[in-house]
Design an enzyme around this catalytic site. Structure first.
Site, mmCIF file in Angstrom:
data_model
loop_
_atom_site.group_PDB
_atom_site.id
_atom_site.type_symbol
_atom_site.label_atom_id
_atom_site.label_comp_id
_atom_site.label_asym_id
_atom_site.label_seq_id
_atom_site.Cartn_x
_atom_site.Cartn_y
_atom_site.Cartn_z
ATOM 1 N N LYS A 1 0.830 -1.214 0.000
ATOM 2 C CA LYS A 1 0.000 0.000 0.000
ATOM 3 C C LYS A 1 0.868 1.269 0.000
ATOM 4 O O LYS A 1 2.077 1.214 0.268
ATOM 5 C CB LYS A 1 -0.943 -0.044 1.202
ATOM 6 C CG LYS A 1 -1.961 -1.198 1.120
ATOM 7 C CD LYS A 1 -2.976 -1.125 2.265
ATOM 8 C CE LYS A 1 -4.007 -2.226 2.158
ATOM 9 N NZ LYS A 1 -5.050 -2.105 3.234
ATOM 10 N N GLU B 1 -9.220 -10.181 -8.088
ATOM 11 C CA GLU B 1 -8.298 -9.072 -7.825
ATOM 12 C C GLU B 1 -7.070 -9.137 -8.745
ATOM 13 O O GLU B 1 -6.583 -8.097 -9.202
ATOM 14 C CB GLU B 1 -7.883 -9.098 -6.354
ATOM 15 C CG GLU B 1 -9.050 -8.760 -5.433
ATOM 16 C CD GLU B 1 -8.767 -8.985 -3.956
ATOM 17 O OE1 GLU B 1 -9.681 -8.718 -3.151
ATOM 18 O OE2 GLU B 1 -7.653 -9.433 -3.594
HETATM 19 O O1 CDP Z 1 -7.242 -5.745 4.499
HETATM 20 P P1 CDP Z 1 -8.081 -6.692 5.350
HETATM 21 O O2 CDP Z 1 -8.728 -7.797 4.537
HETATM 22 O O3 CDP Z 1 -7.314 -7.204 6.527
HETATM 23 O O4 CDP Z 1 -9.266 -5.806 5.983
HETATM 24 P P2 CDP Z 1 -10.721 -5.449 5.428
HETATM 25 O O5 CDP Z 1 -11.677 -5.591 6.570
HETATM 26 O O6 CDP Z 1 -11.026 -6.190 4.167
HETATM 27 O O7 CDP Z 1 -10.615 -3.885 5.120
HETATM 28 C C1 CDP Z 1 -9.948 -3.428 3.949
HETATM 29 C C2 CDP Z 1 -9.057 -2.271 4.325
HETATM 30 O O8 CDP Z 1 -9.872 -1.192 4.796
HETATM 31 C C3 CDP Z 1 -8.094 -2.525 5.495
HETATM 32 O O9 CDP Z 1 -6.929 -3.219 5.102
HETATM 33 C C4 CDP Z 1 -7.798 -1.112 5.952
HETATM 34 O O10 CDP Z 1 -6.856 -0.468 5.088
HETATM 35 C C5 CDP Z 1 -9.162 -0.447 5.772
HETATM 36 N N1 CDP Z 1 -9.933 -0.440 7.043
HETATM 37 C C6 CDP Z 1 -10.028 0.740 7.780
HETATM 38 O O11 CDP Z 1 -9.488 1.772 7.363
HETATM 39 N N2 CDP Z 1 -10.747 0.772 8.963
HETATM 40 C C7 CDP Z 1 -11.348 -0.349 9.413
HETATM 41 N N3 CDP Z 1 -12.040 -0.300 10.565
HETATM 42 C C8 CDP Z 1 -11.266 -1.545 8.681
HETATM 43 C C9 CDP Z 1 -10.544 -1.567 7.493
#
Ligand code: CDP
Ligand code: MG
Length: 140
Positions: A11, A128
């Site tokens: 990222k 993706e």
């Molecule tokens: O990336 P991952 O699959 O671990 O998490 P996700 O639940 O699919 O969320 C995608 C992305 O959104 C995360 O990696 C974070 O960058 C962002 N996010 C956030 O900013 N705040 C949250 N409460 C949850 C996710």
């Protein structure tokens, strides 16, 4: 044991911090073969499409702004049990909860700016990978 393919993005926070090399090193050391790789930048529109599944979540706008704020590295990775093992390698979404030695524990600064993406299912890995590499010839 499931599929052999996963998809990742380093990222904008980790690219800016100079951690591309460190993170690719960890990915290779974990046994992944990199079968497609590019430095690119998402427009806000493309970032919004990529994360469309989260469009109703409160963090969506911030996520789209962050993911389009600078260059990223996109890659397709190959290994047995690729998706599940990669989620273990990157650690929990919130770096405060990420296990010691994981990529997010080492390089993420917050739940939003968390250094790296990893697909959450074999199906999403295919979607993706195609999103970023549809026009690319893949050498395996
Ligand atoms: O990336 P991952 O699959 O671990 O998490 P996700 O639940 O699919 O969320 C995608 C992305 O959104 C995360 O990696 C974070 O960058 C962002 N996010 C956030 O900013 N705040 C949250 N409460 C949850 C996710
Ligand atoms: Mg996710």
């Amino acid at each position: 044991m499931s599929g052999k393919t996963t998809f990742t993005m380093i990222k904008p926070d980790a690219v800016k911090a100079g951690n591309i090399g460190n993170i690719l090193q960890m990915i290779n050391a974990a046994g992944y073969q990199i079968i497609a790789l590019k430095l690119t930048k998402l427009s806000p529109e493309k970032a919004g499409q990529f994360y469309a599944i989260h469009k109703d979540r409160p963090f969506y706008q911030e996520l789209v702004e962050f993911m389009s704020s600078g260059p990223i590295v996109a890659a397709i990775l190959k290994k047995s049990n690729a998706v599940e093992d990669f989620r273990k390698l990157i650690g929990s979404t919130n770096p405060a909860d990420a296990a010691e030695g994981t990529i997010r524990a080492l390089y993420a600064s917050s739940i939003g700016e968390n250094a790296i993406h990893g697909s959450d299912s074999d199906e999403n890995a295919q979607i993706e990978a195609a999103f970023h590499f549809a026009q690319t010839q893949i050498f395996e």
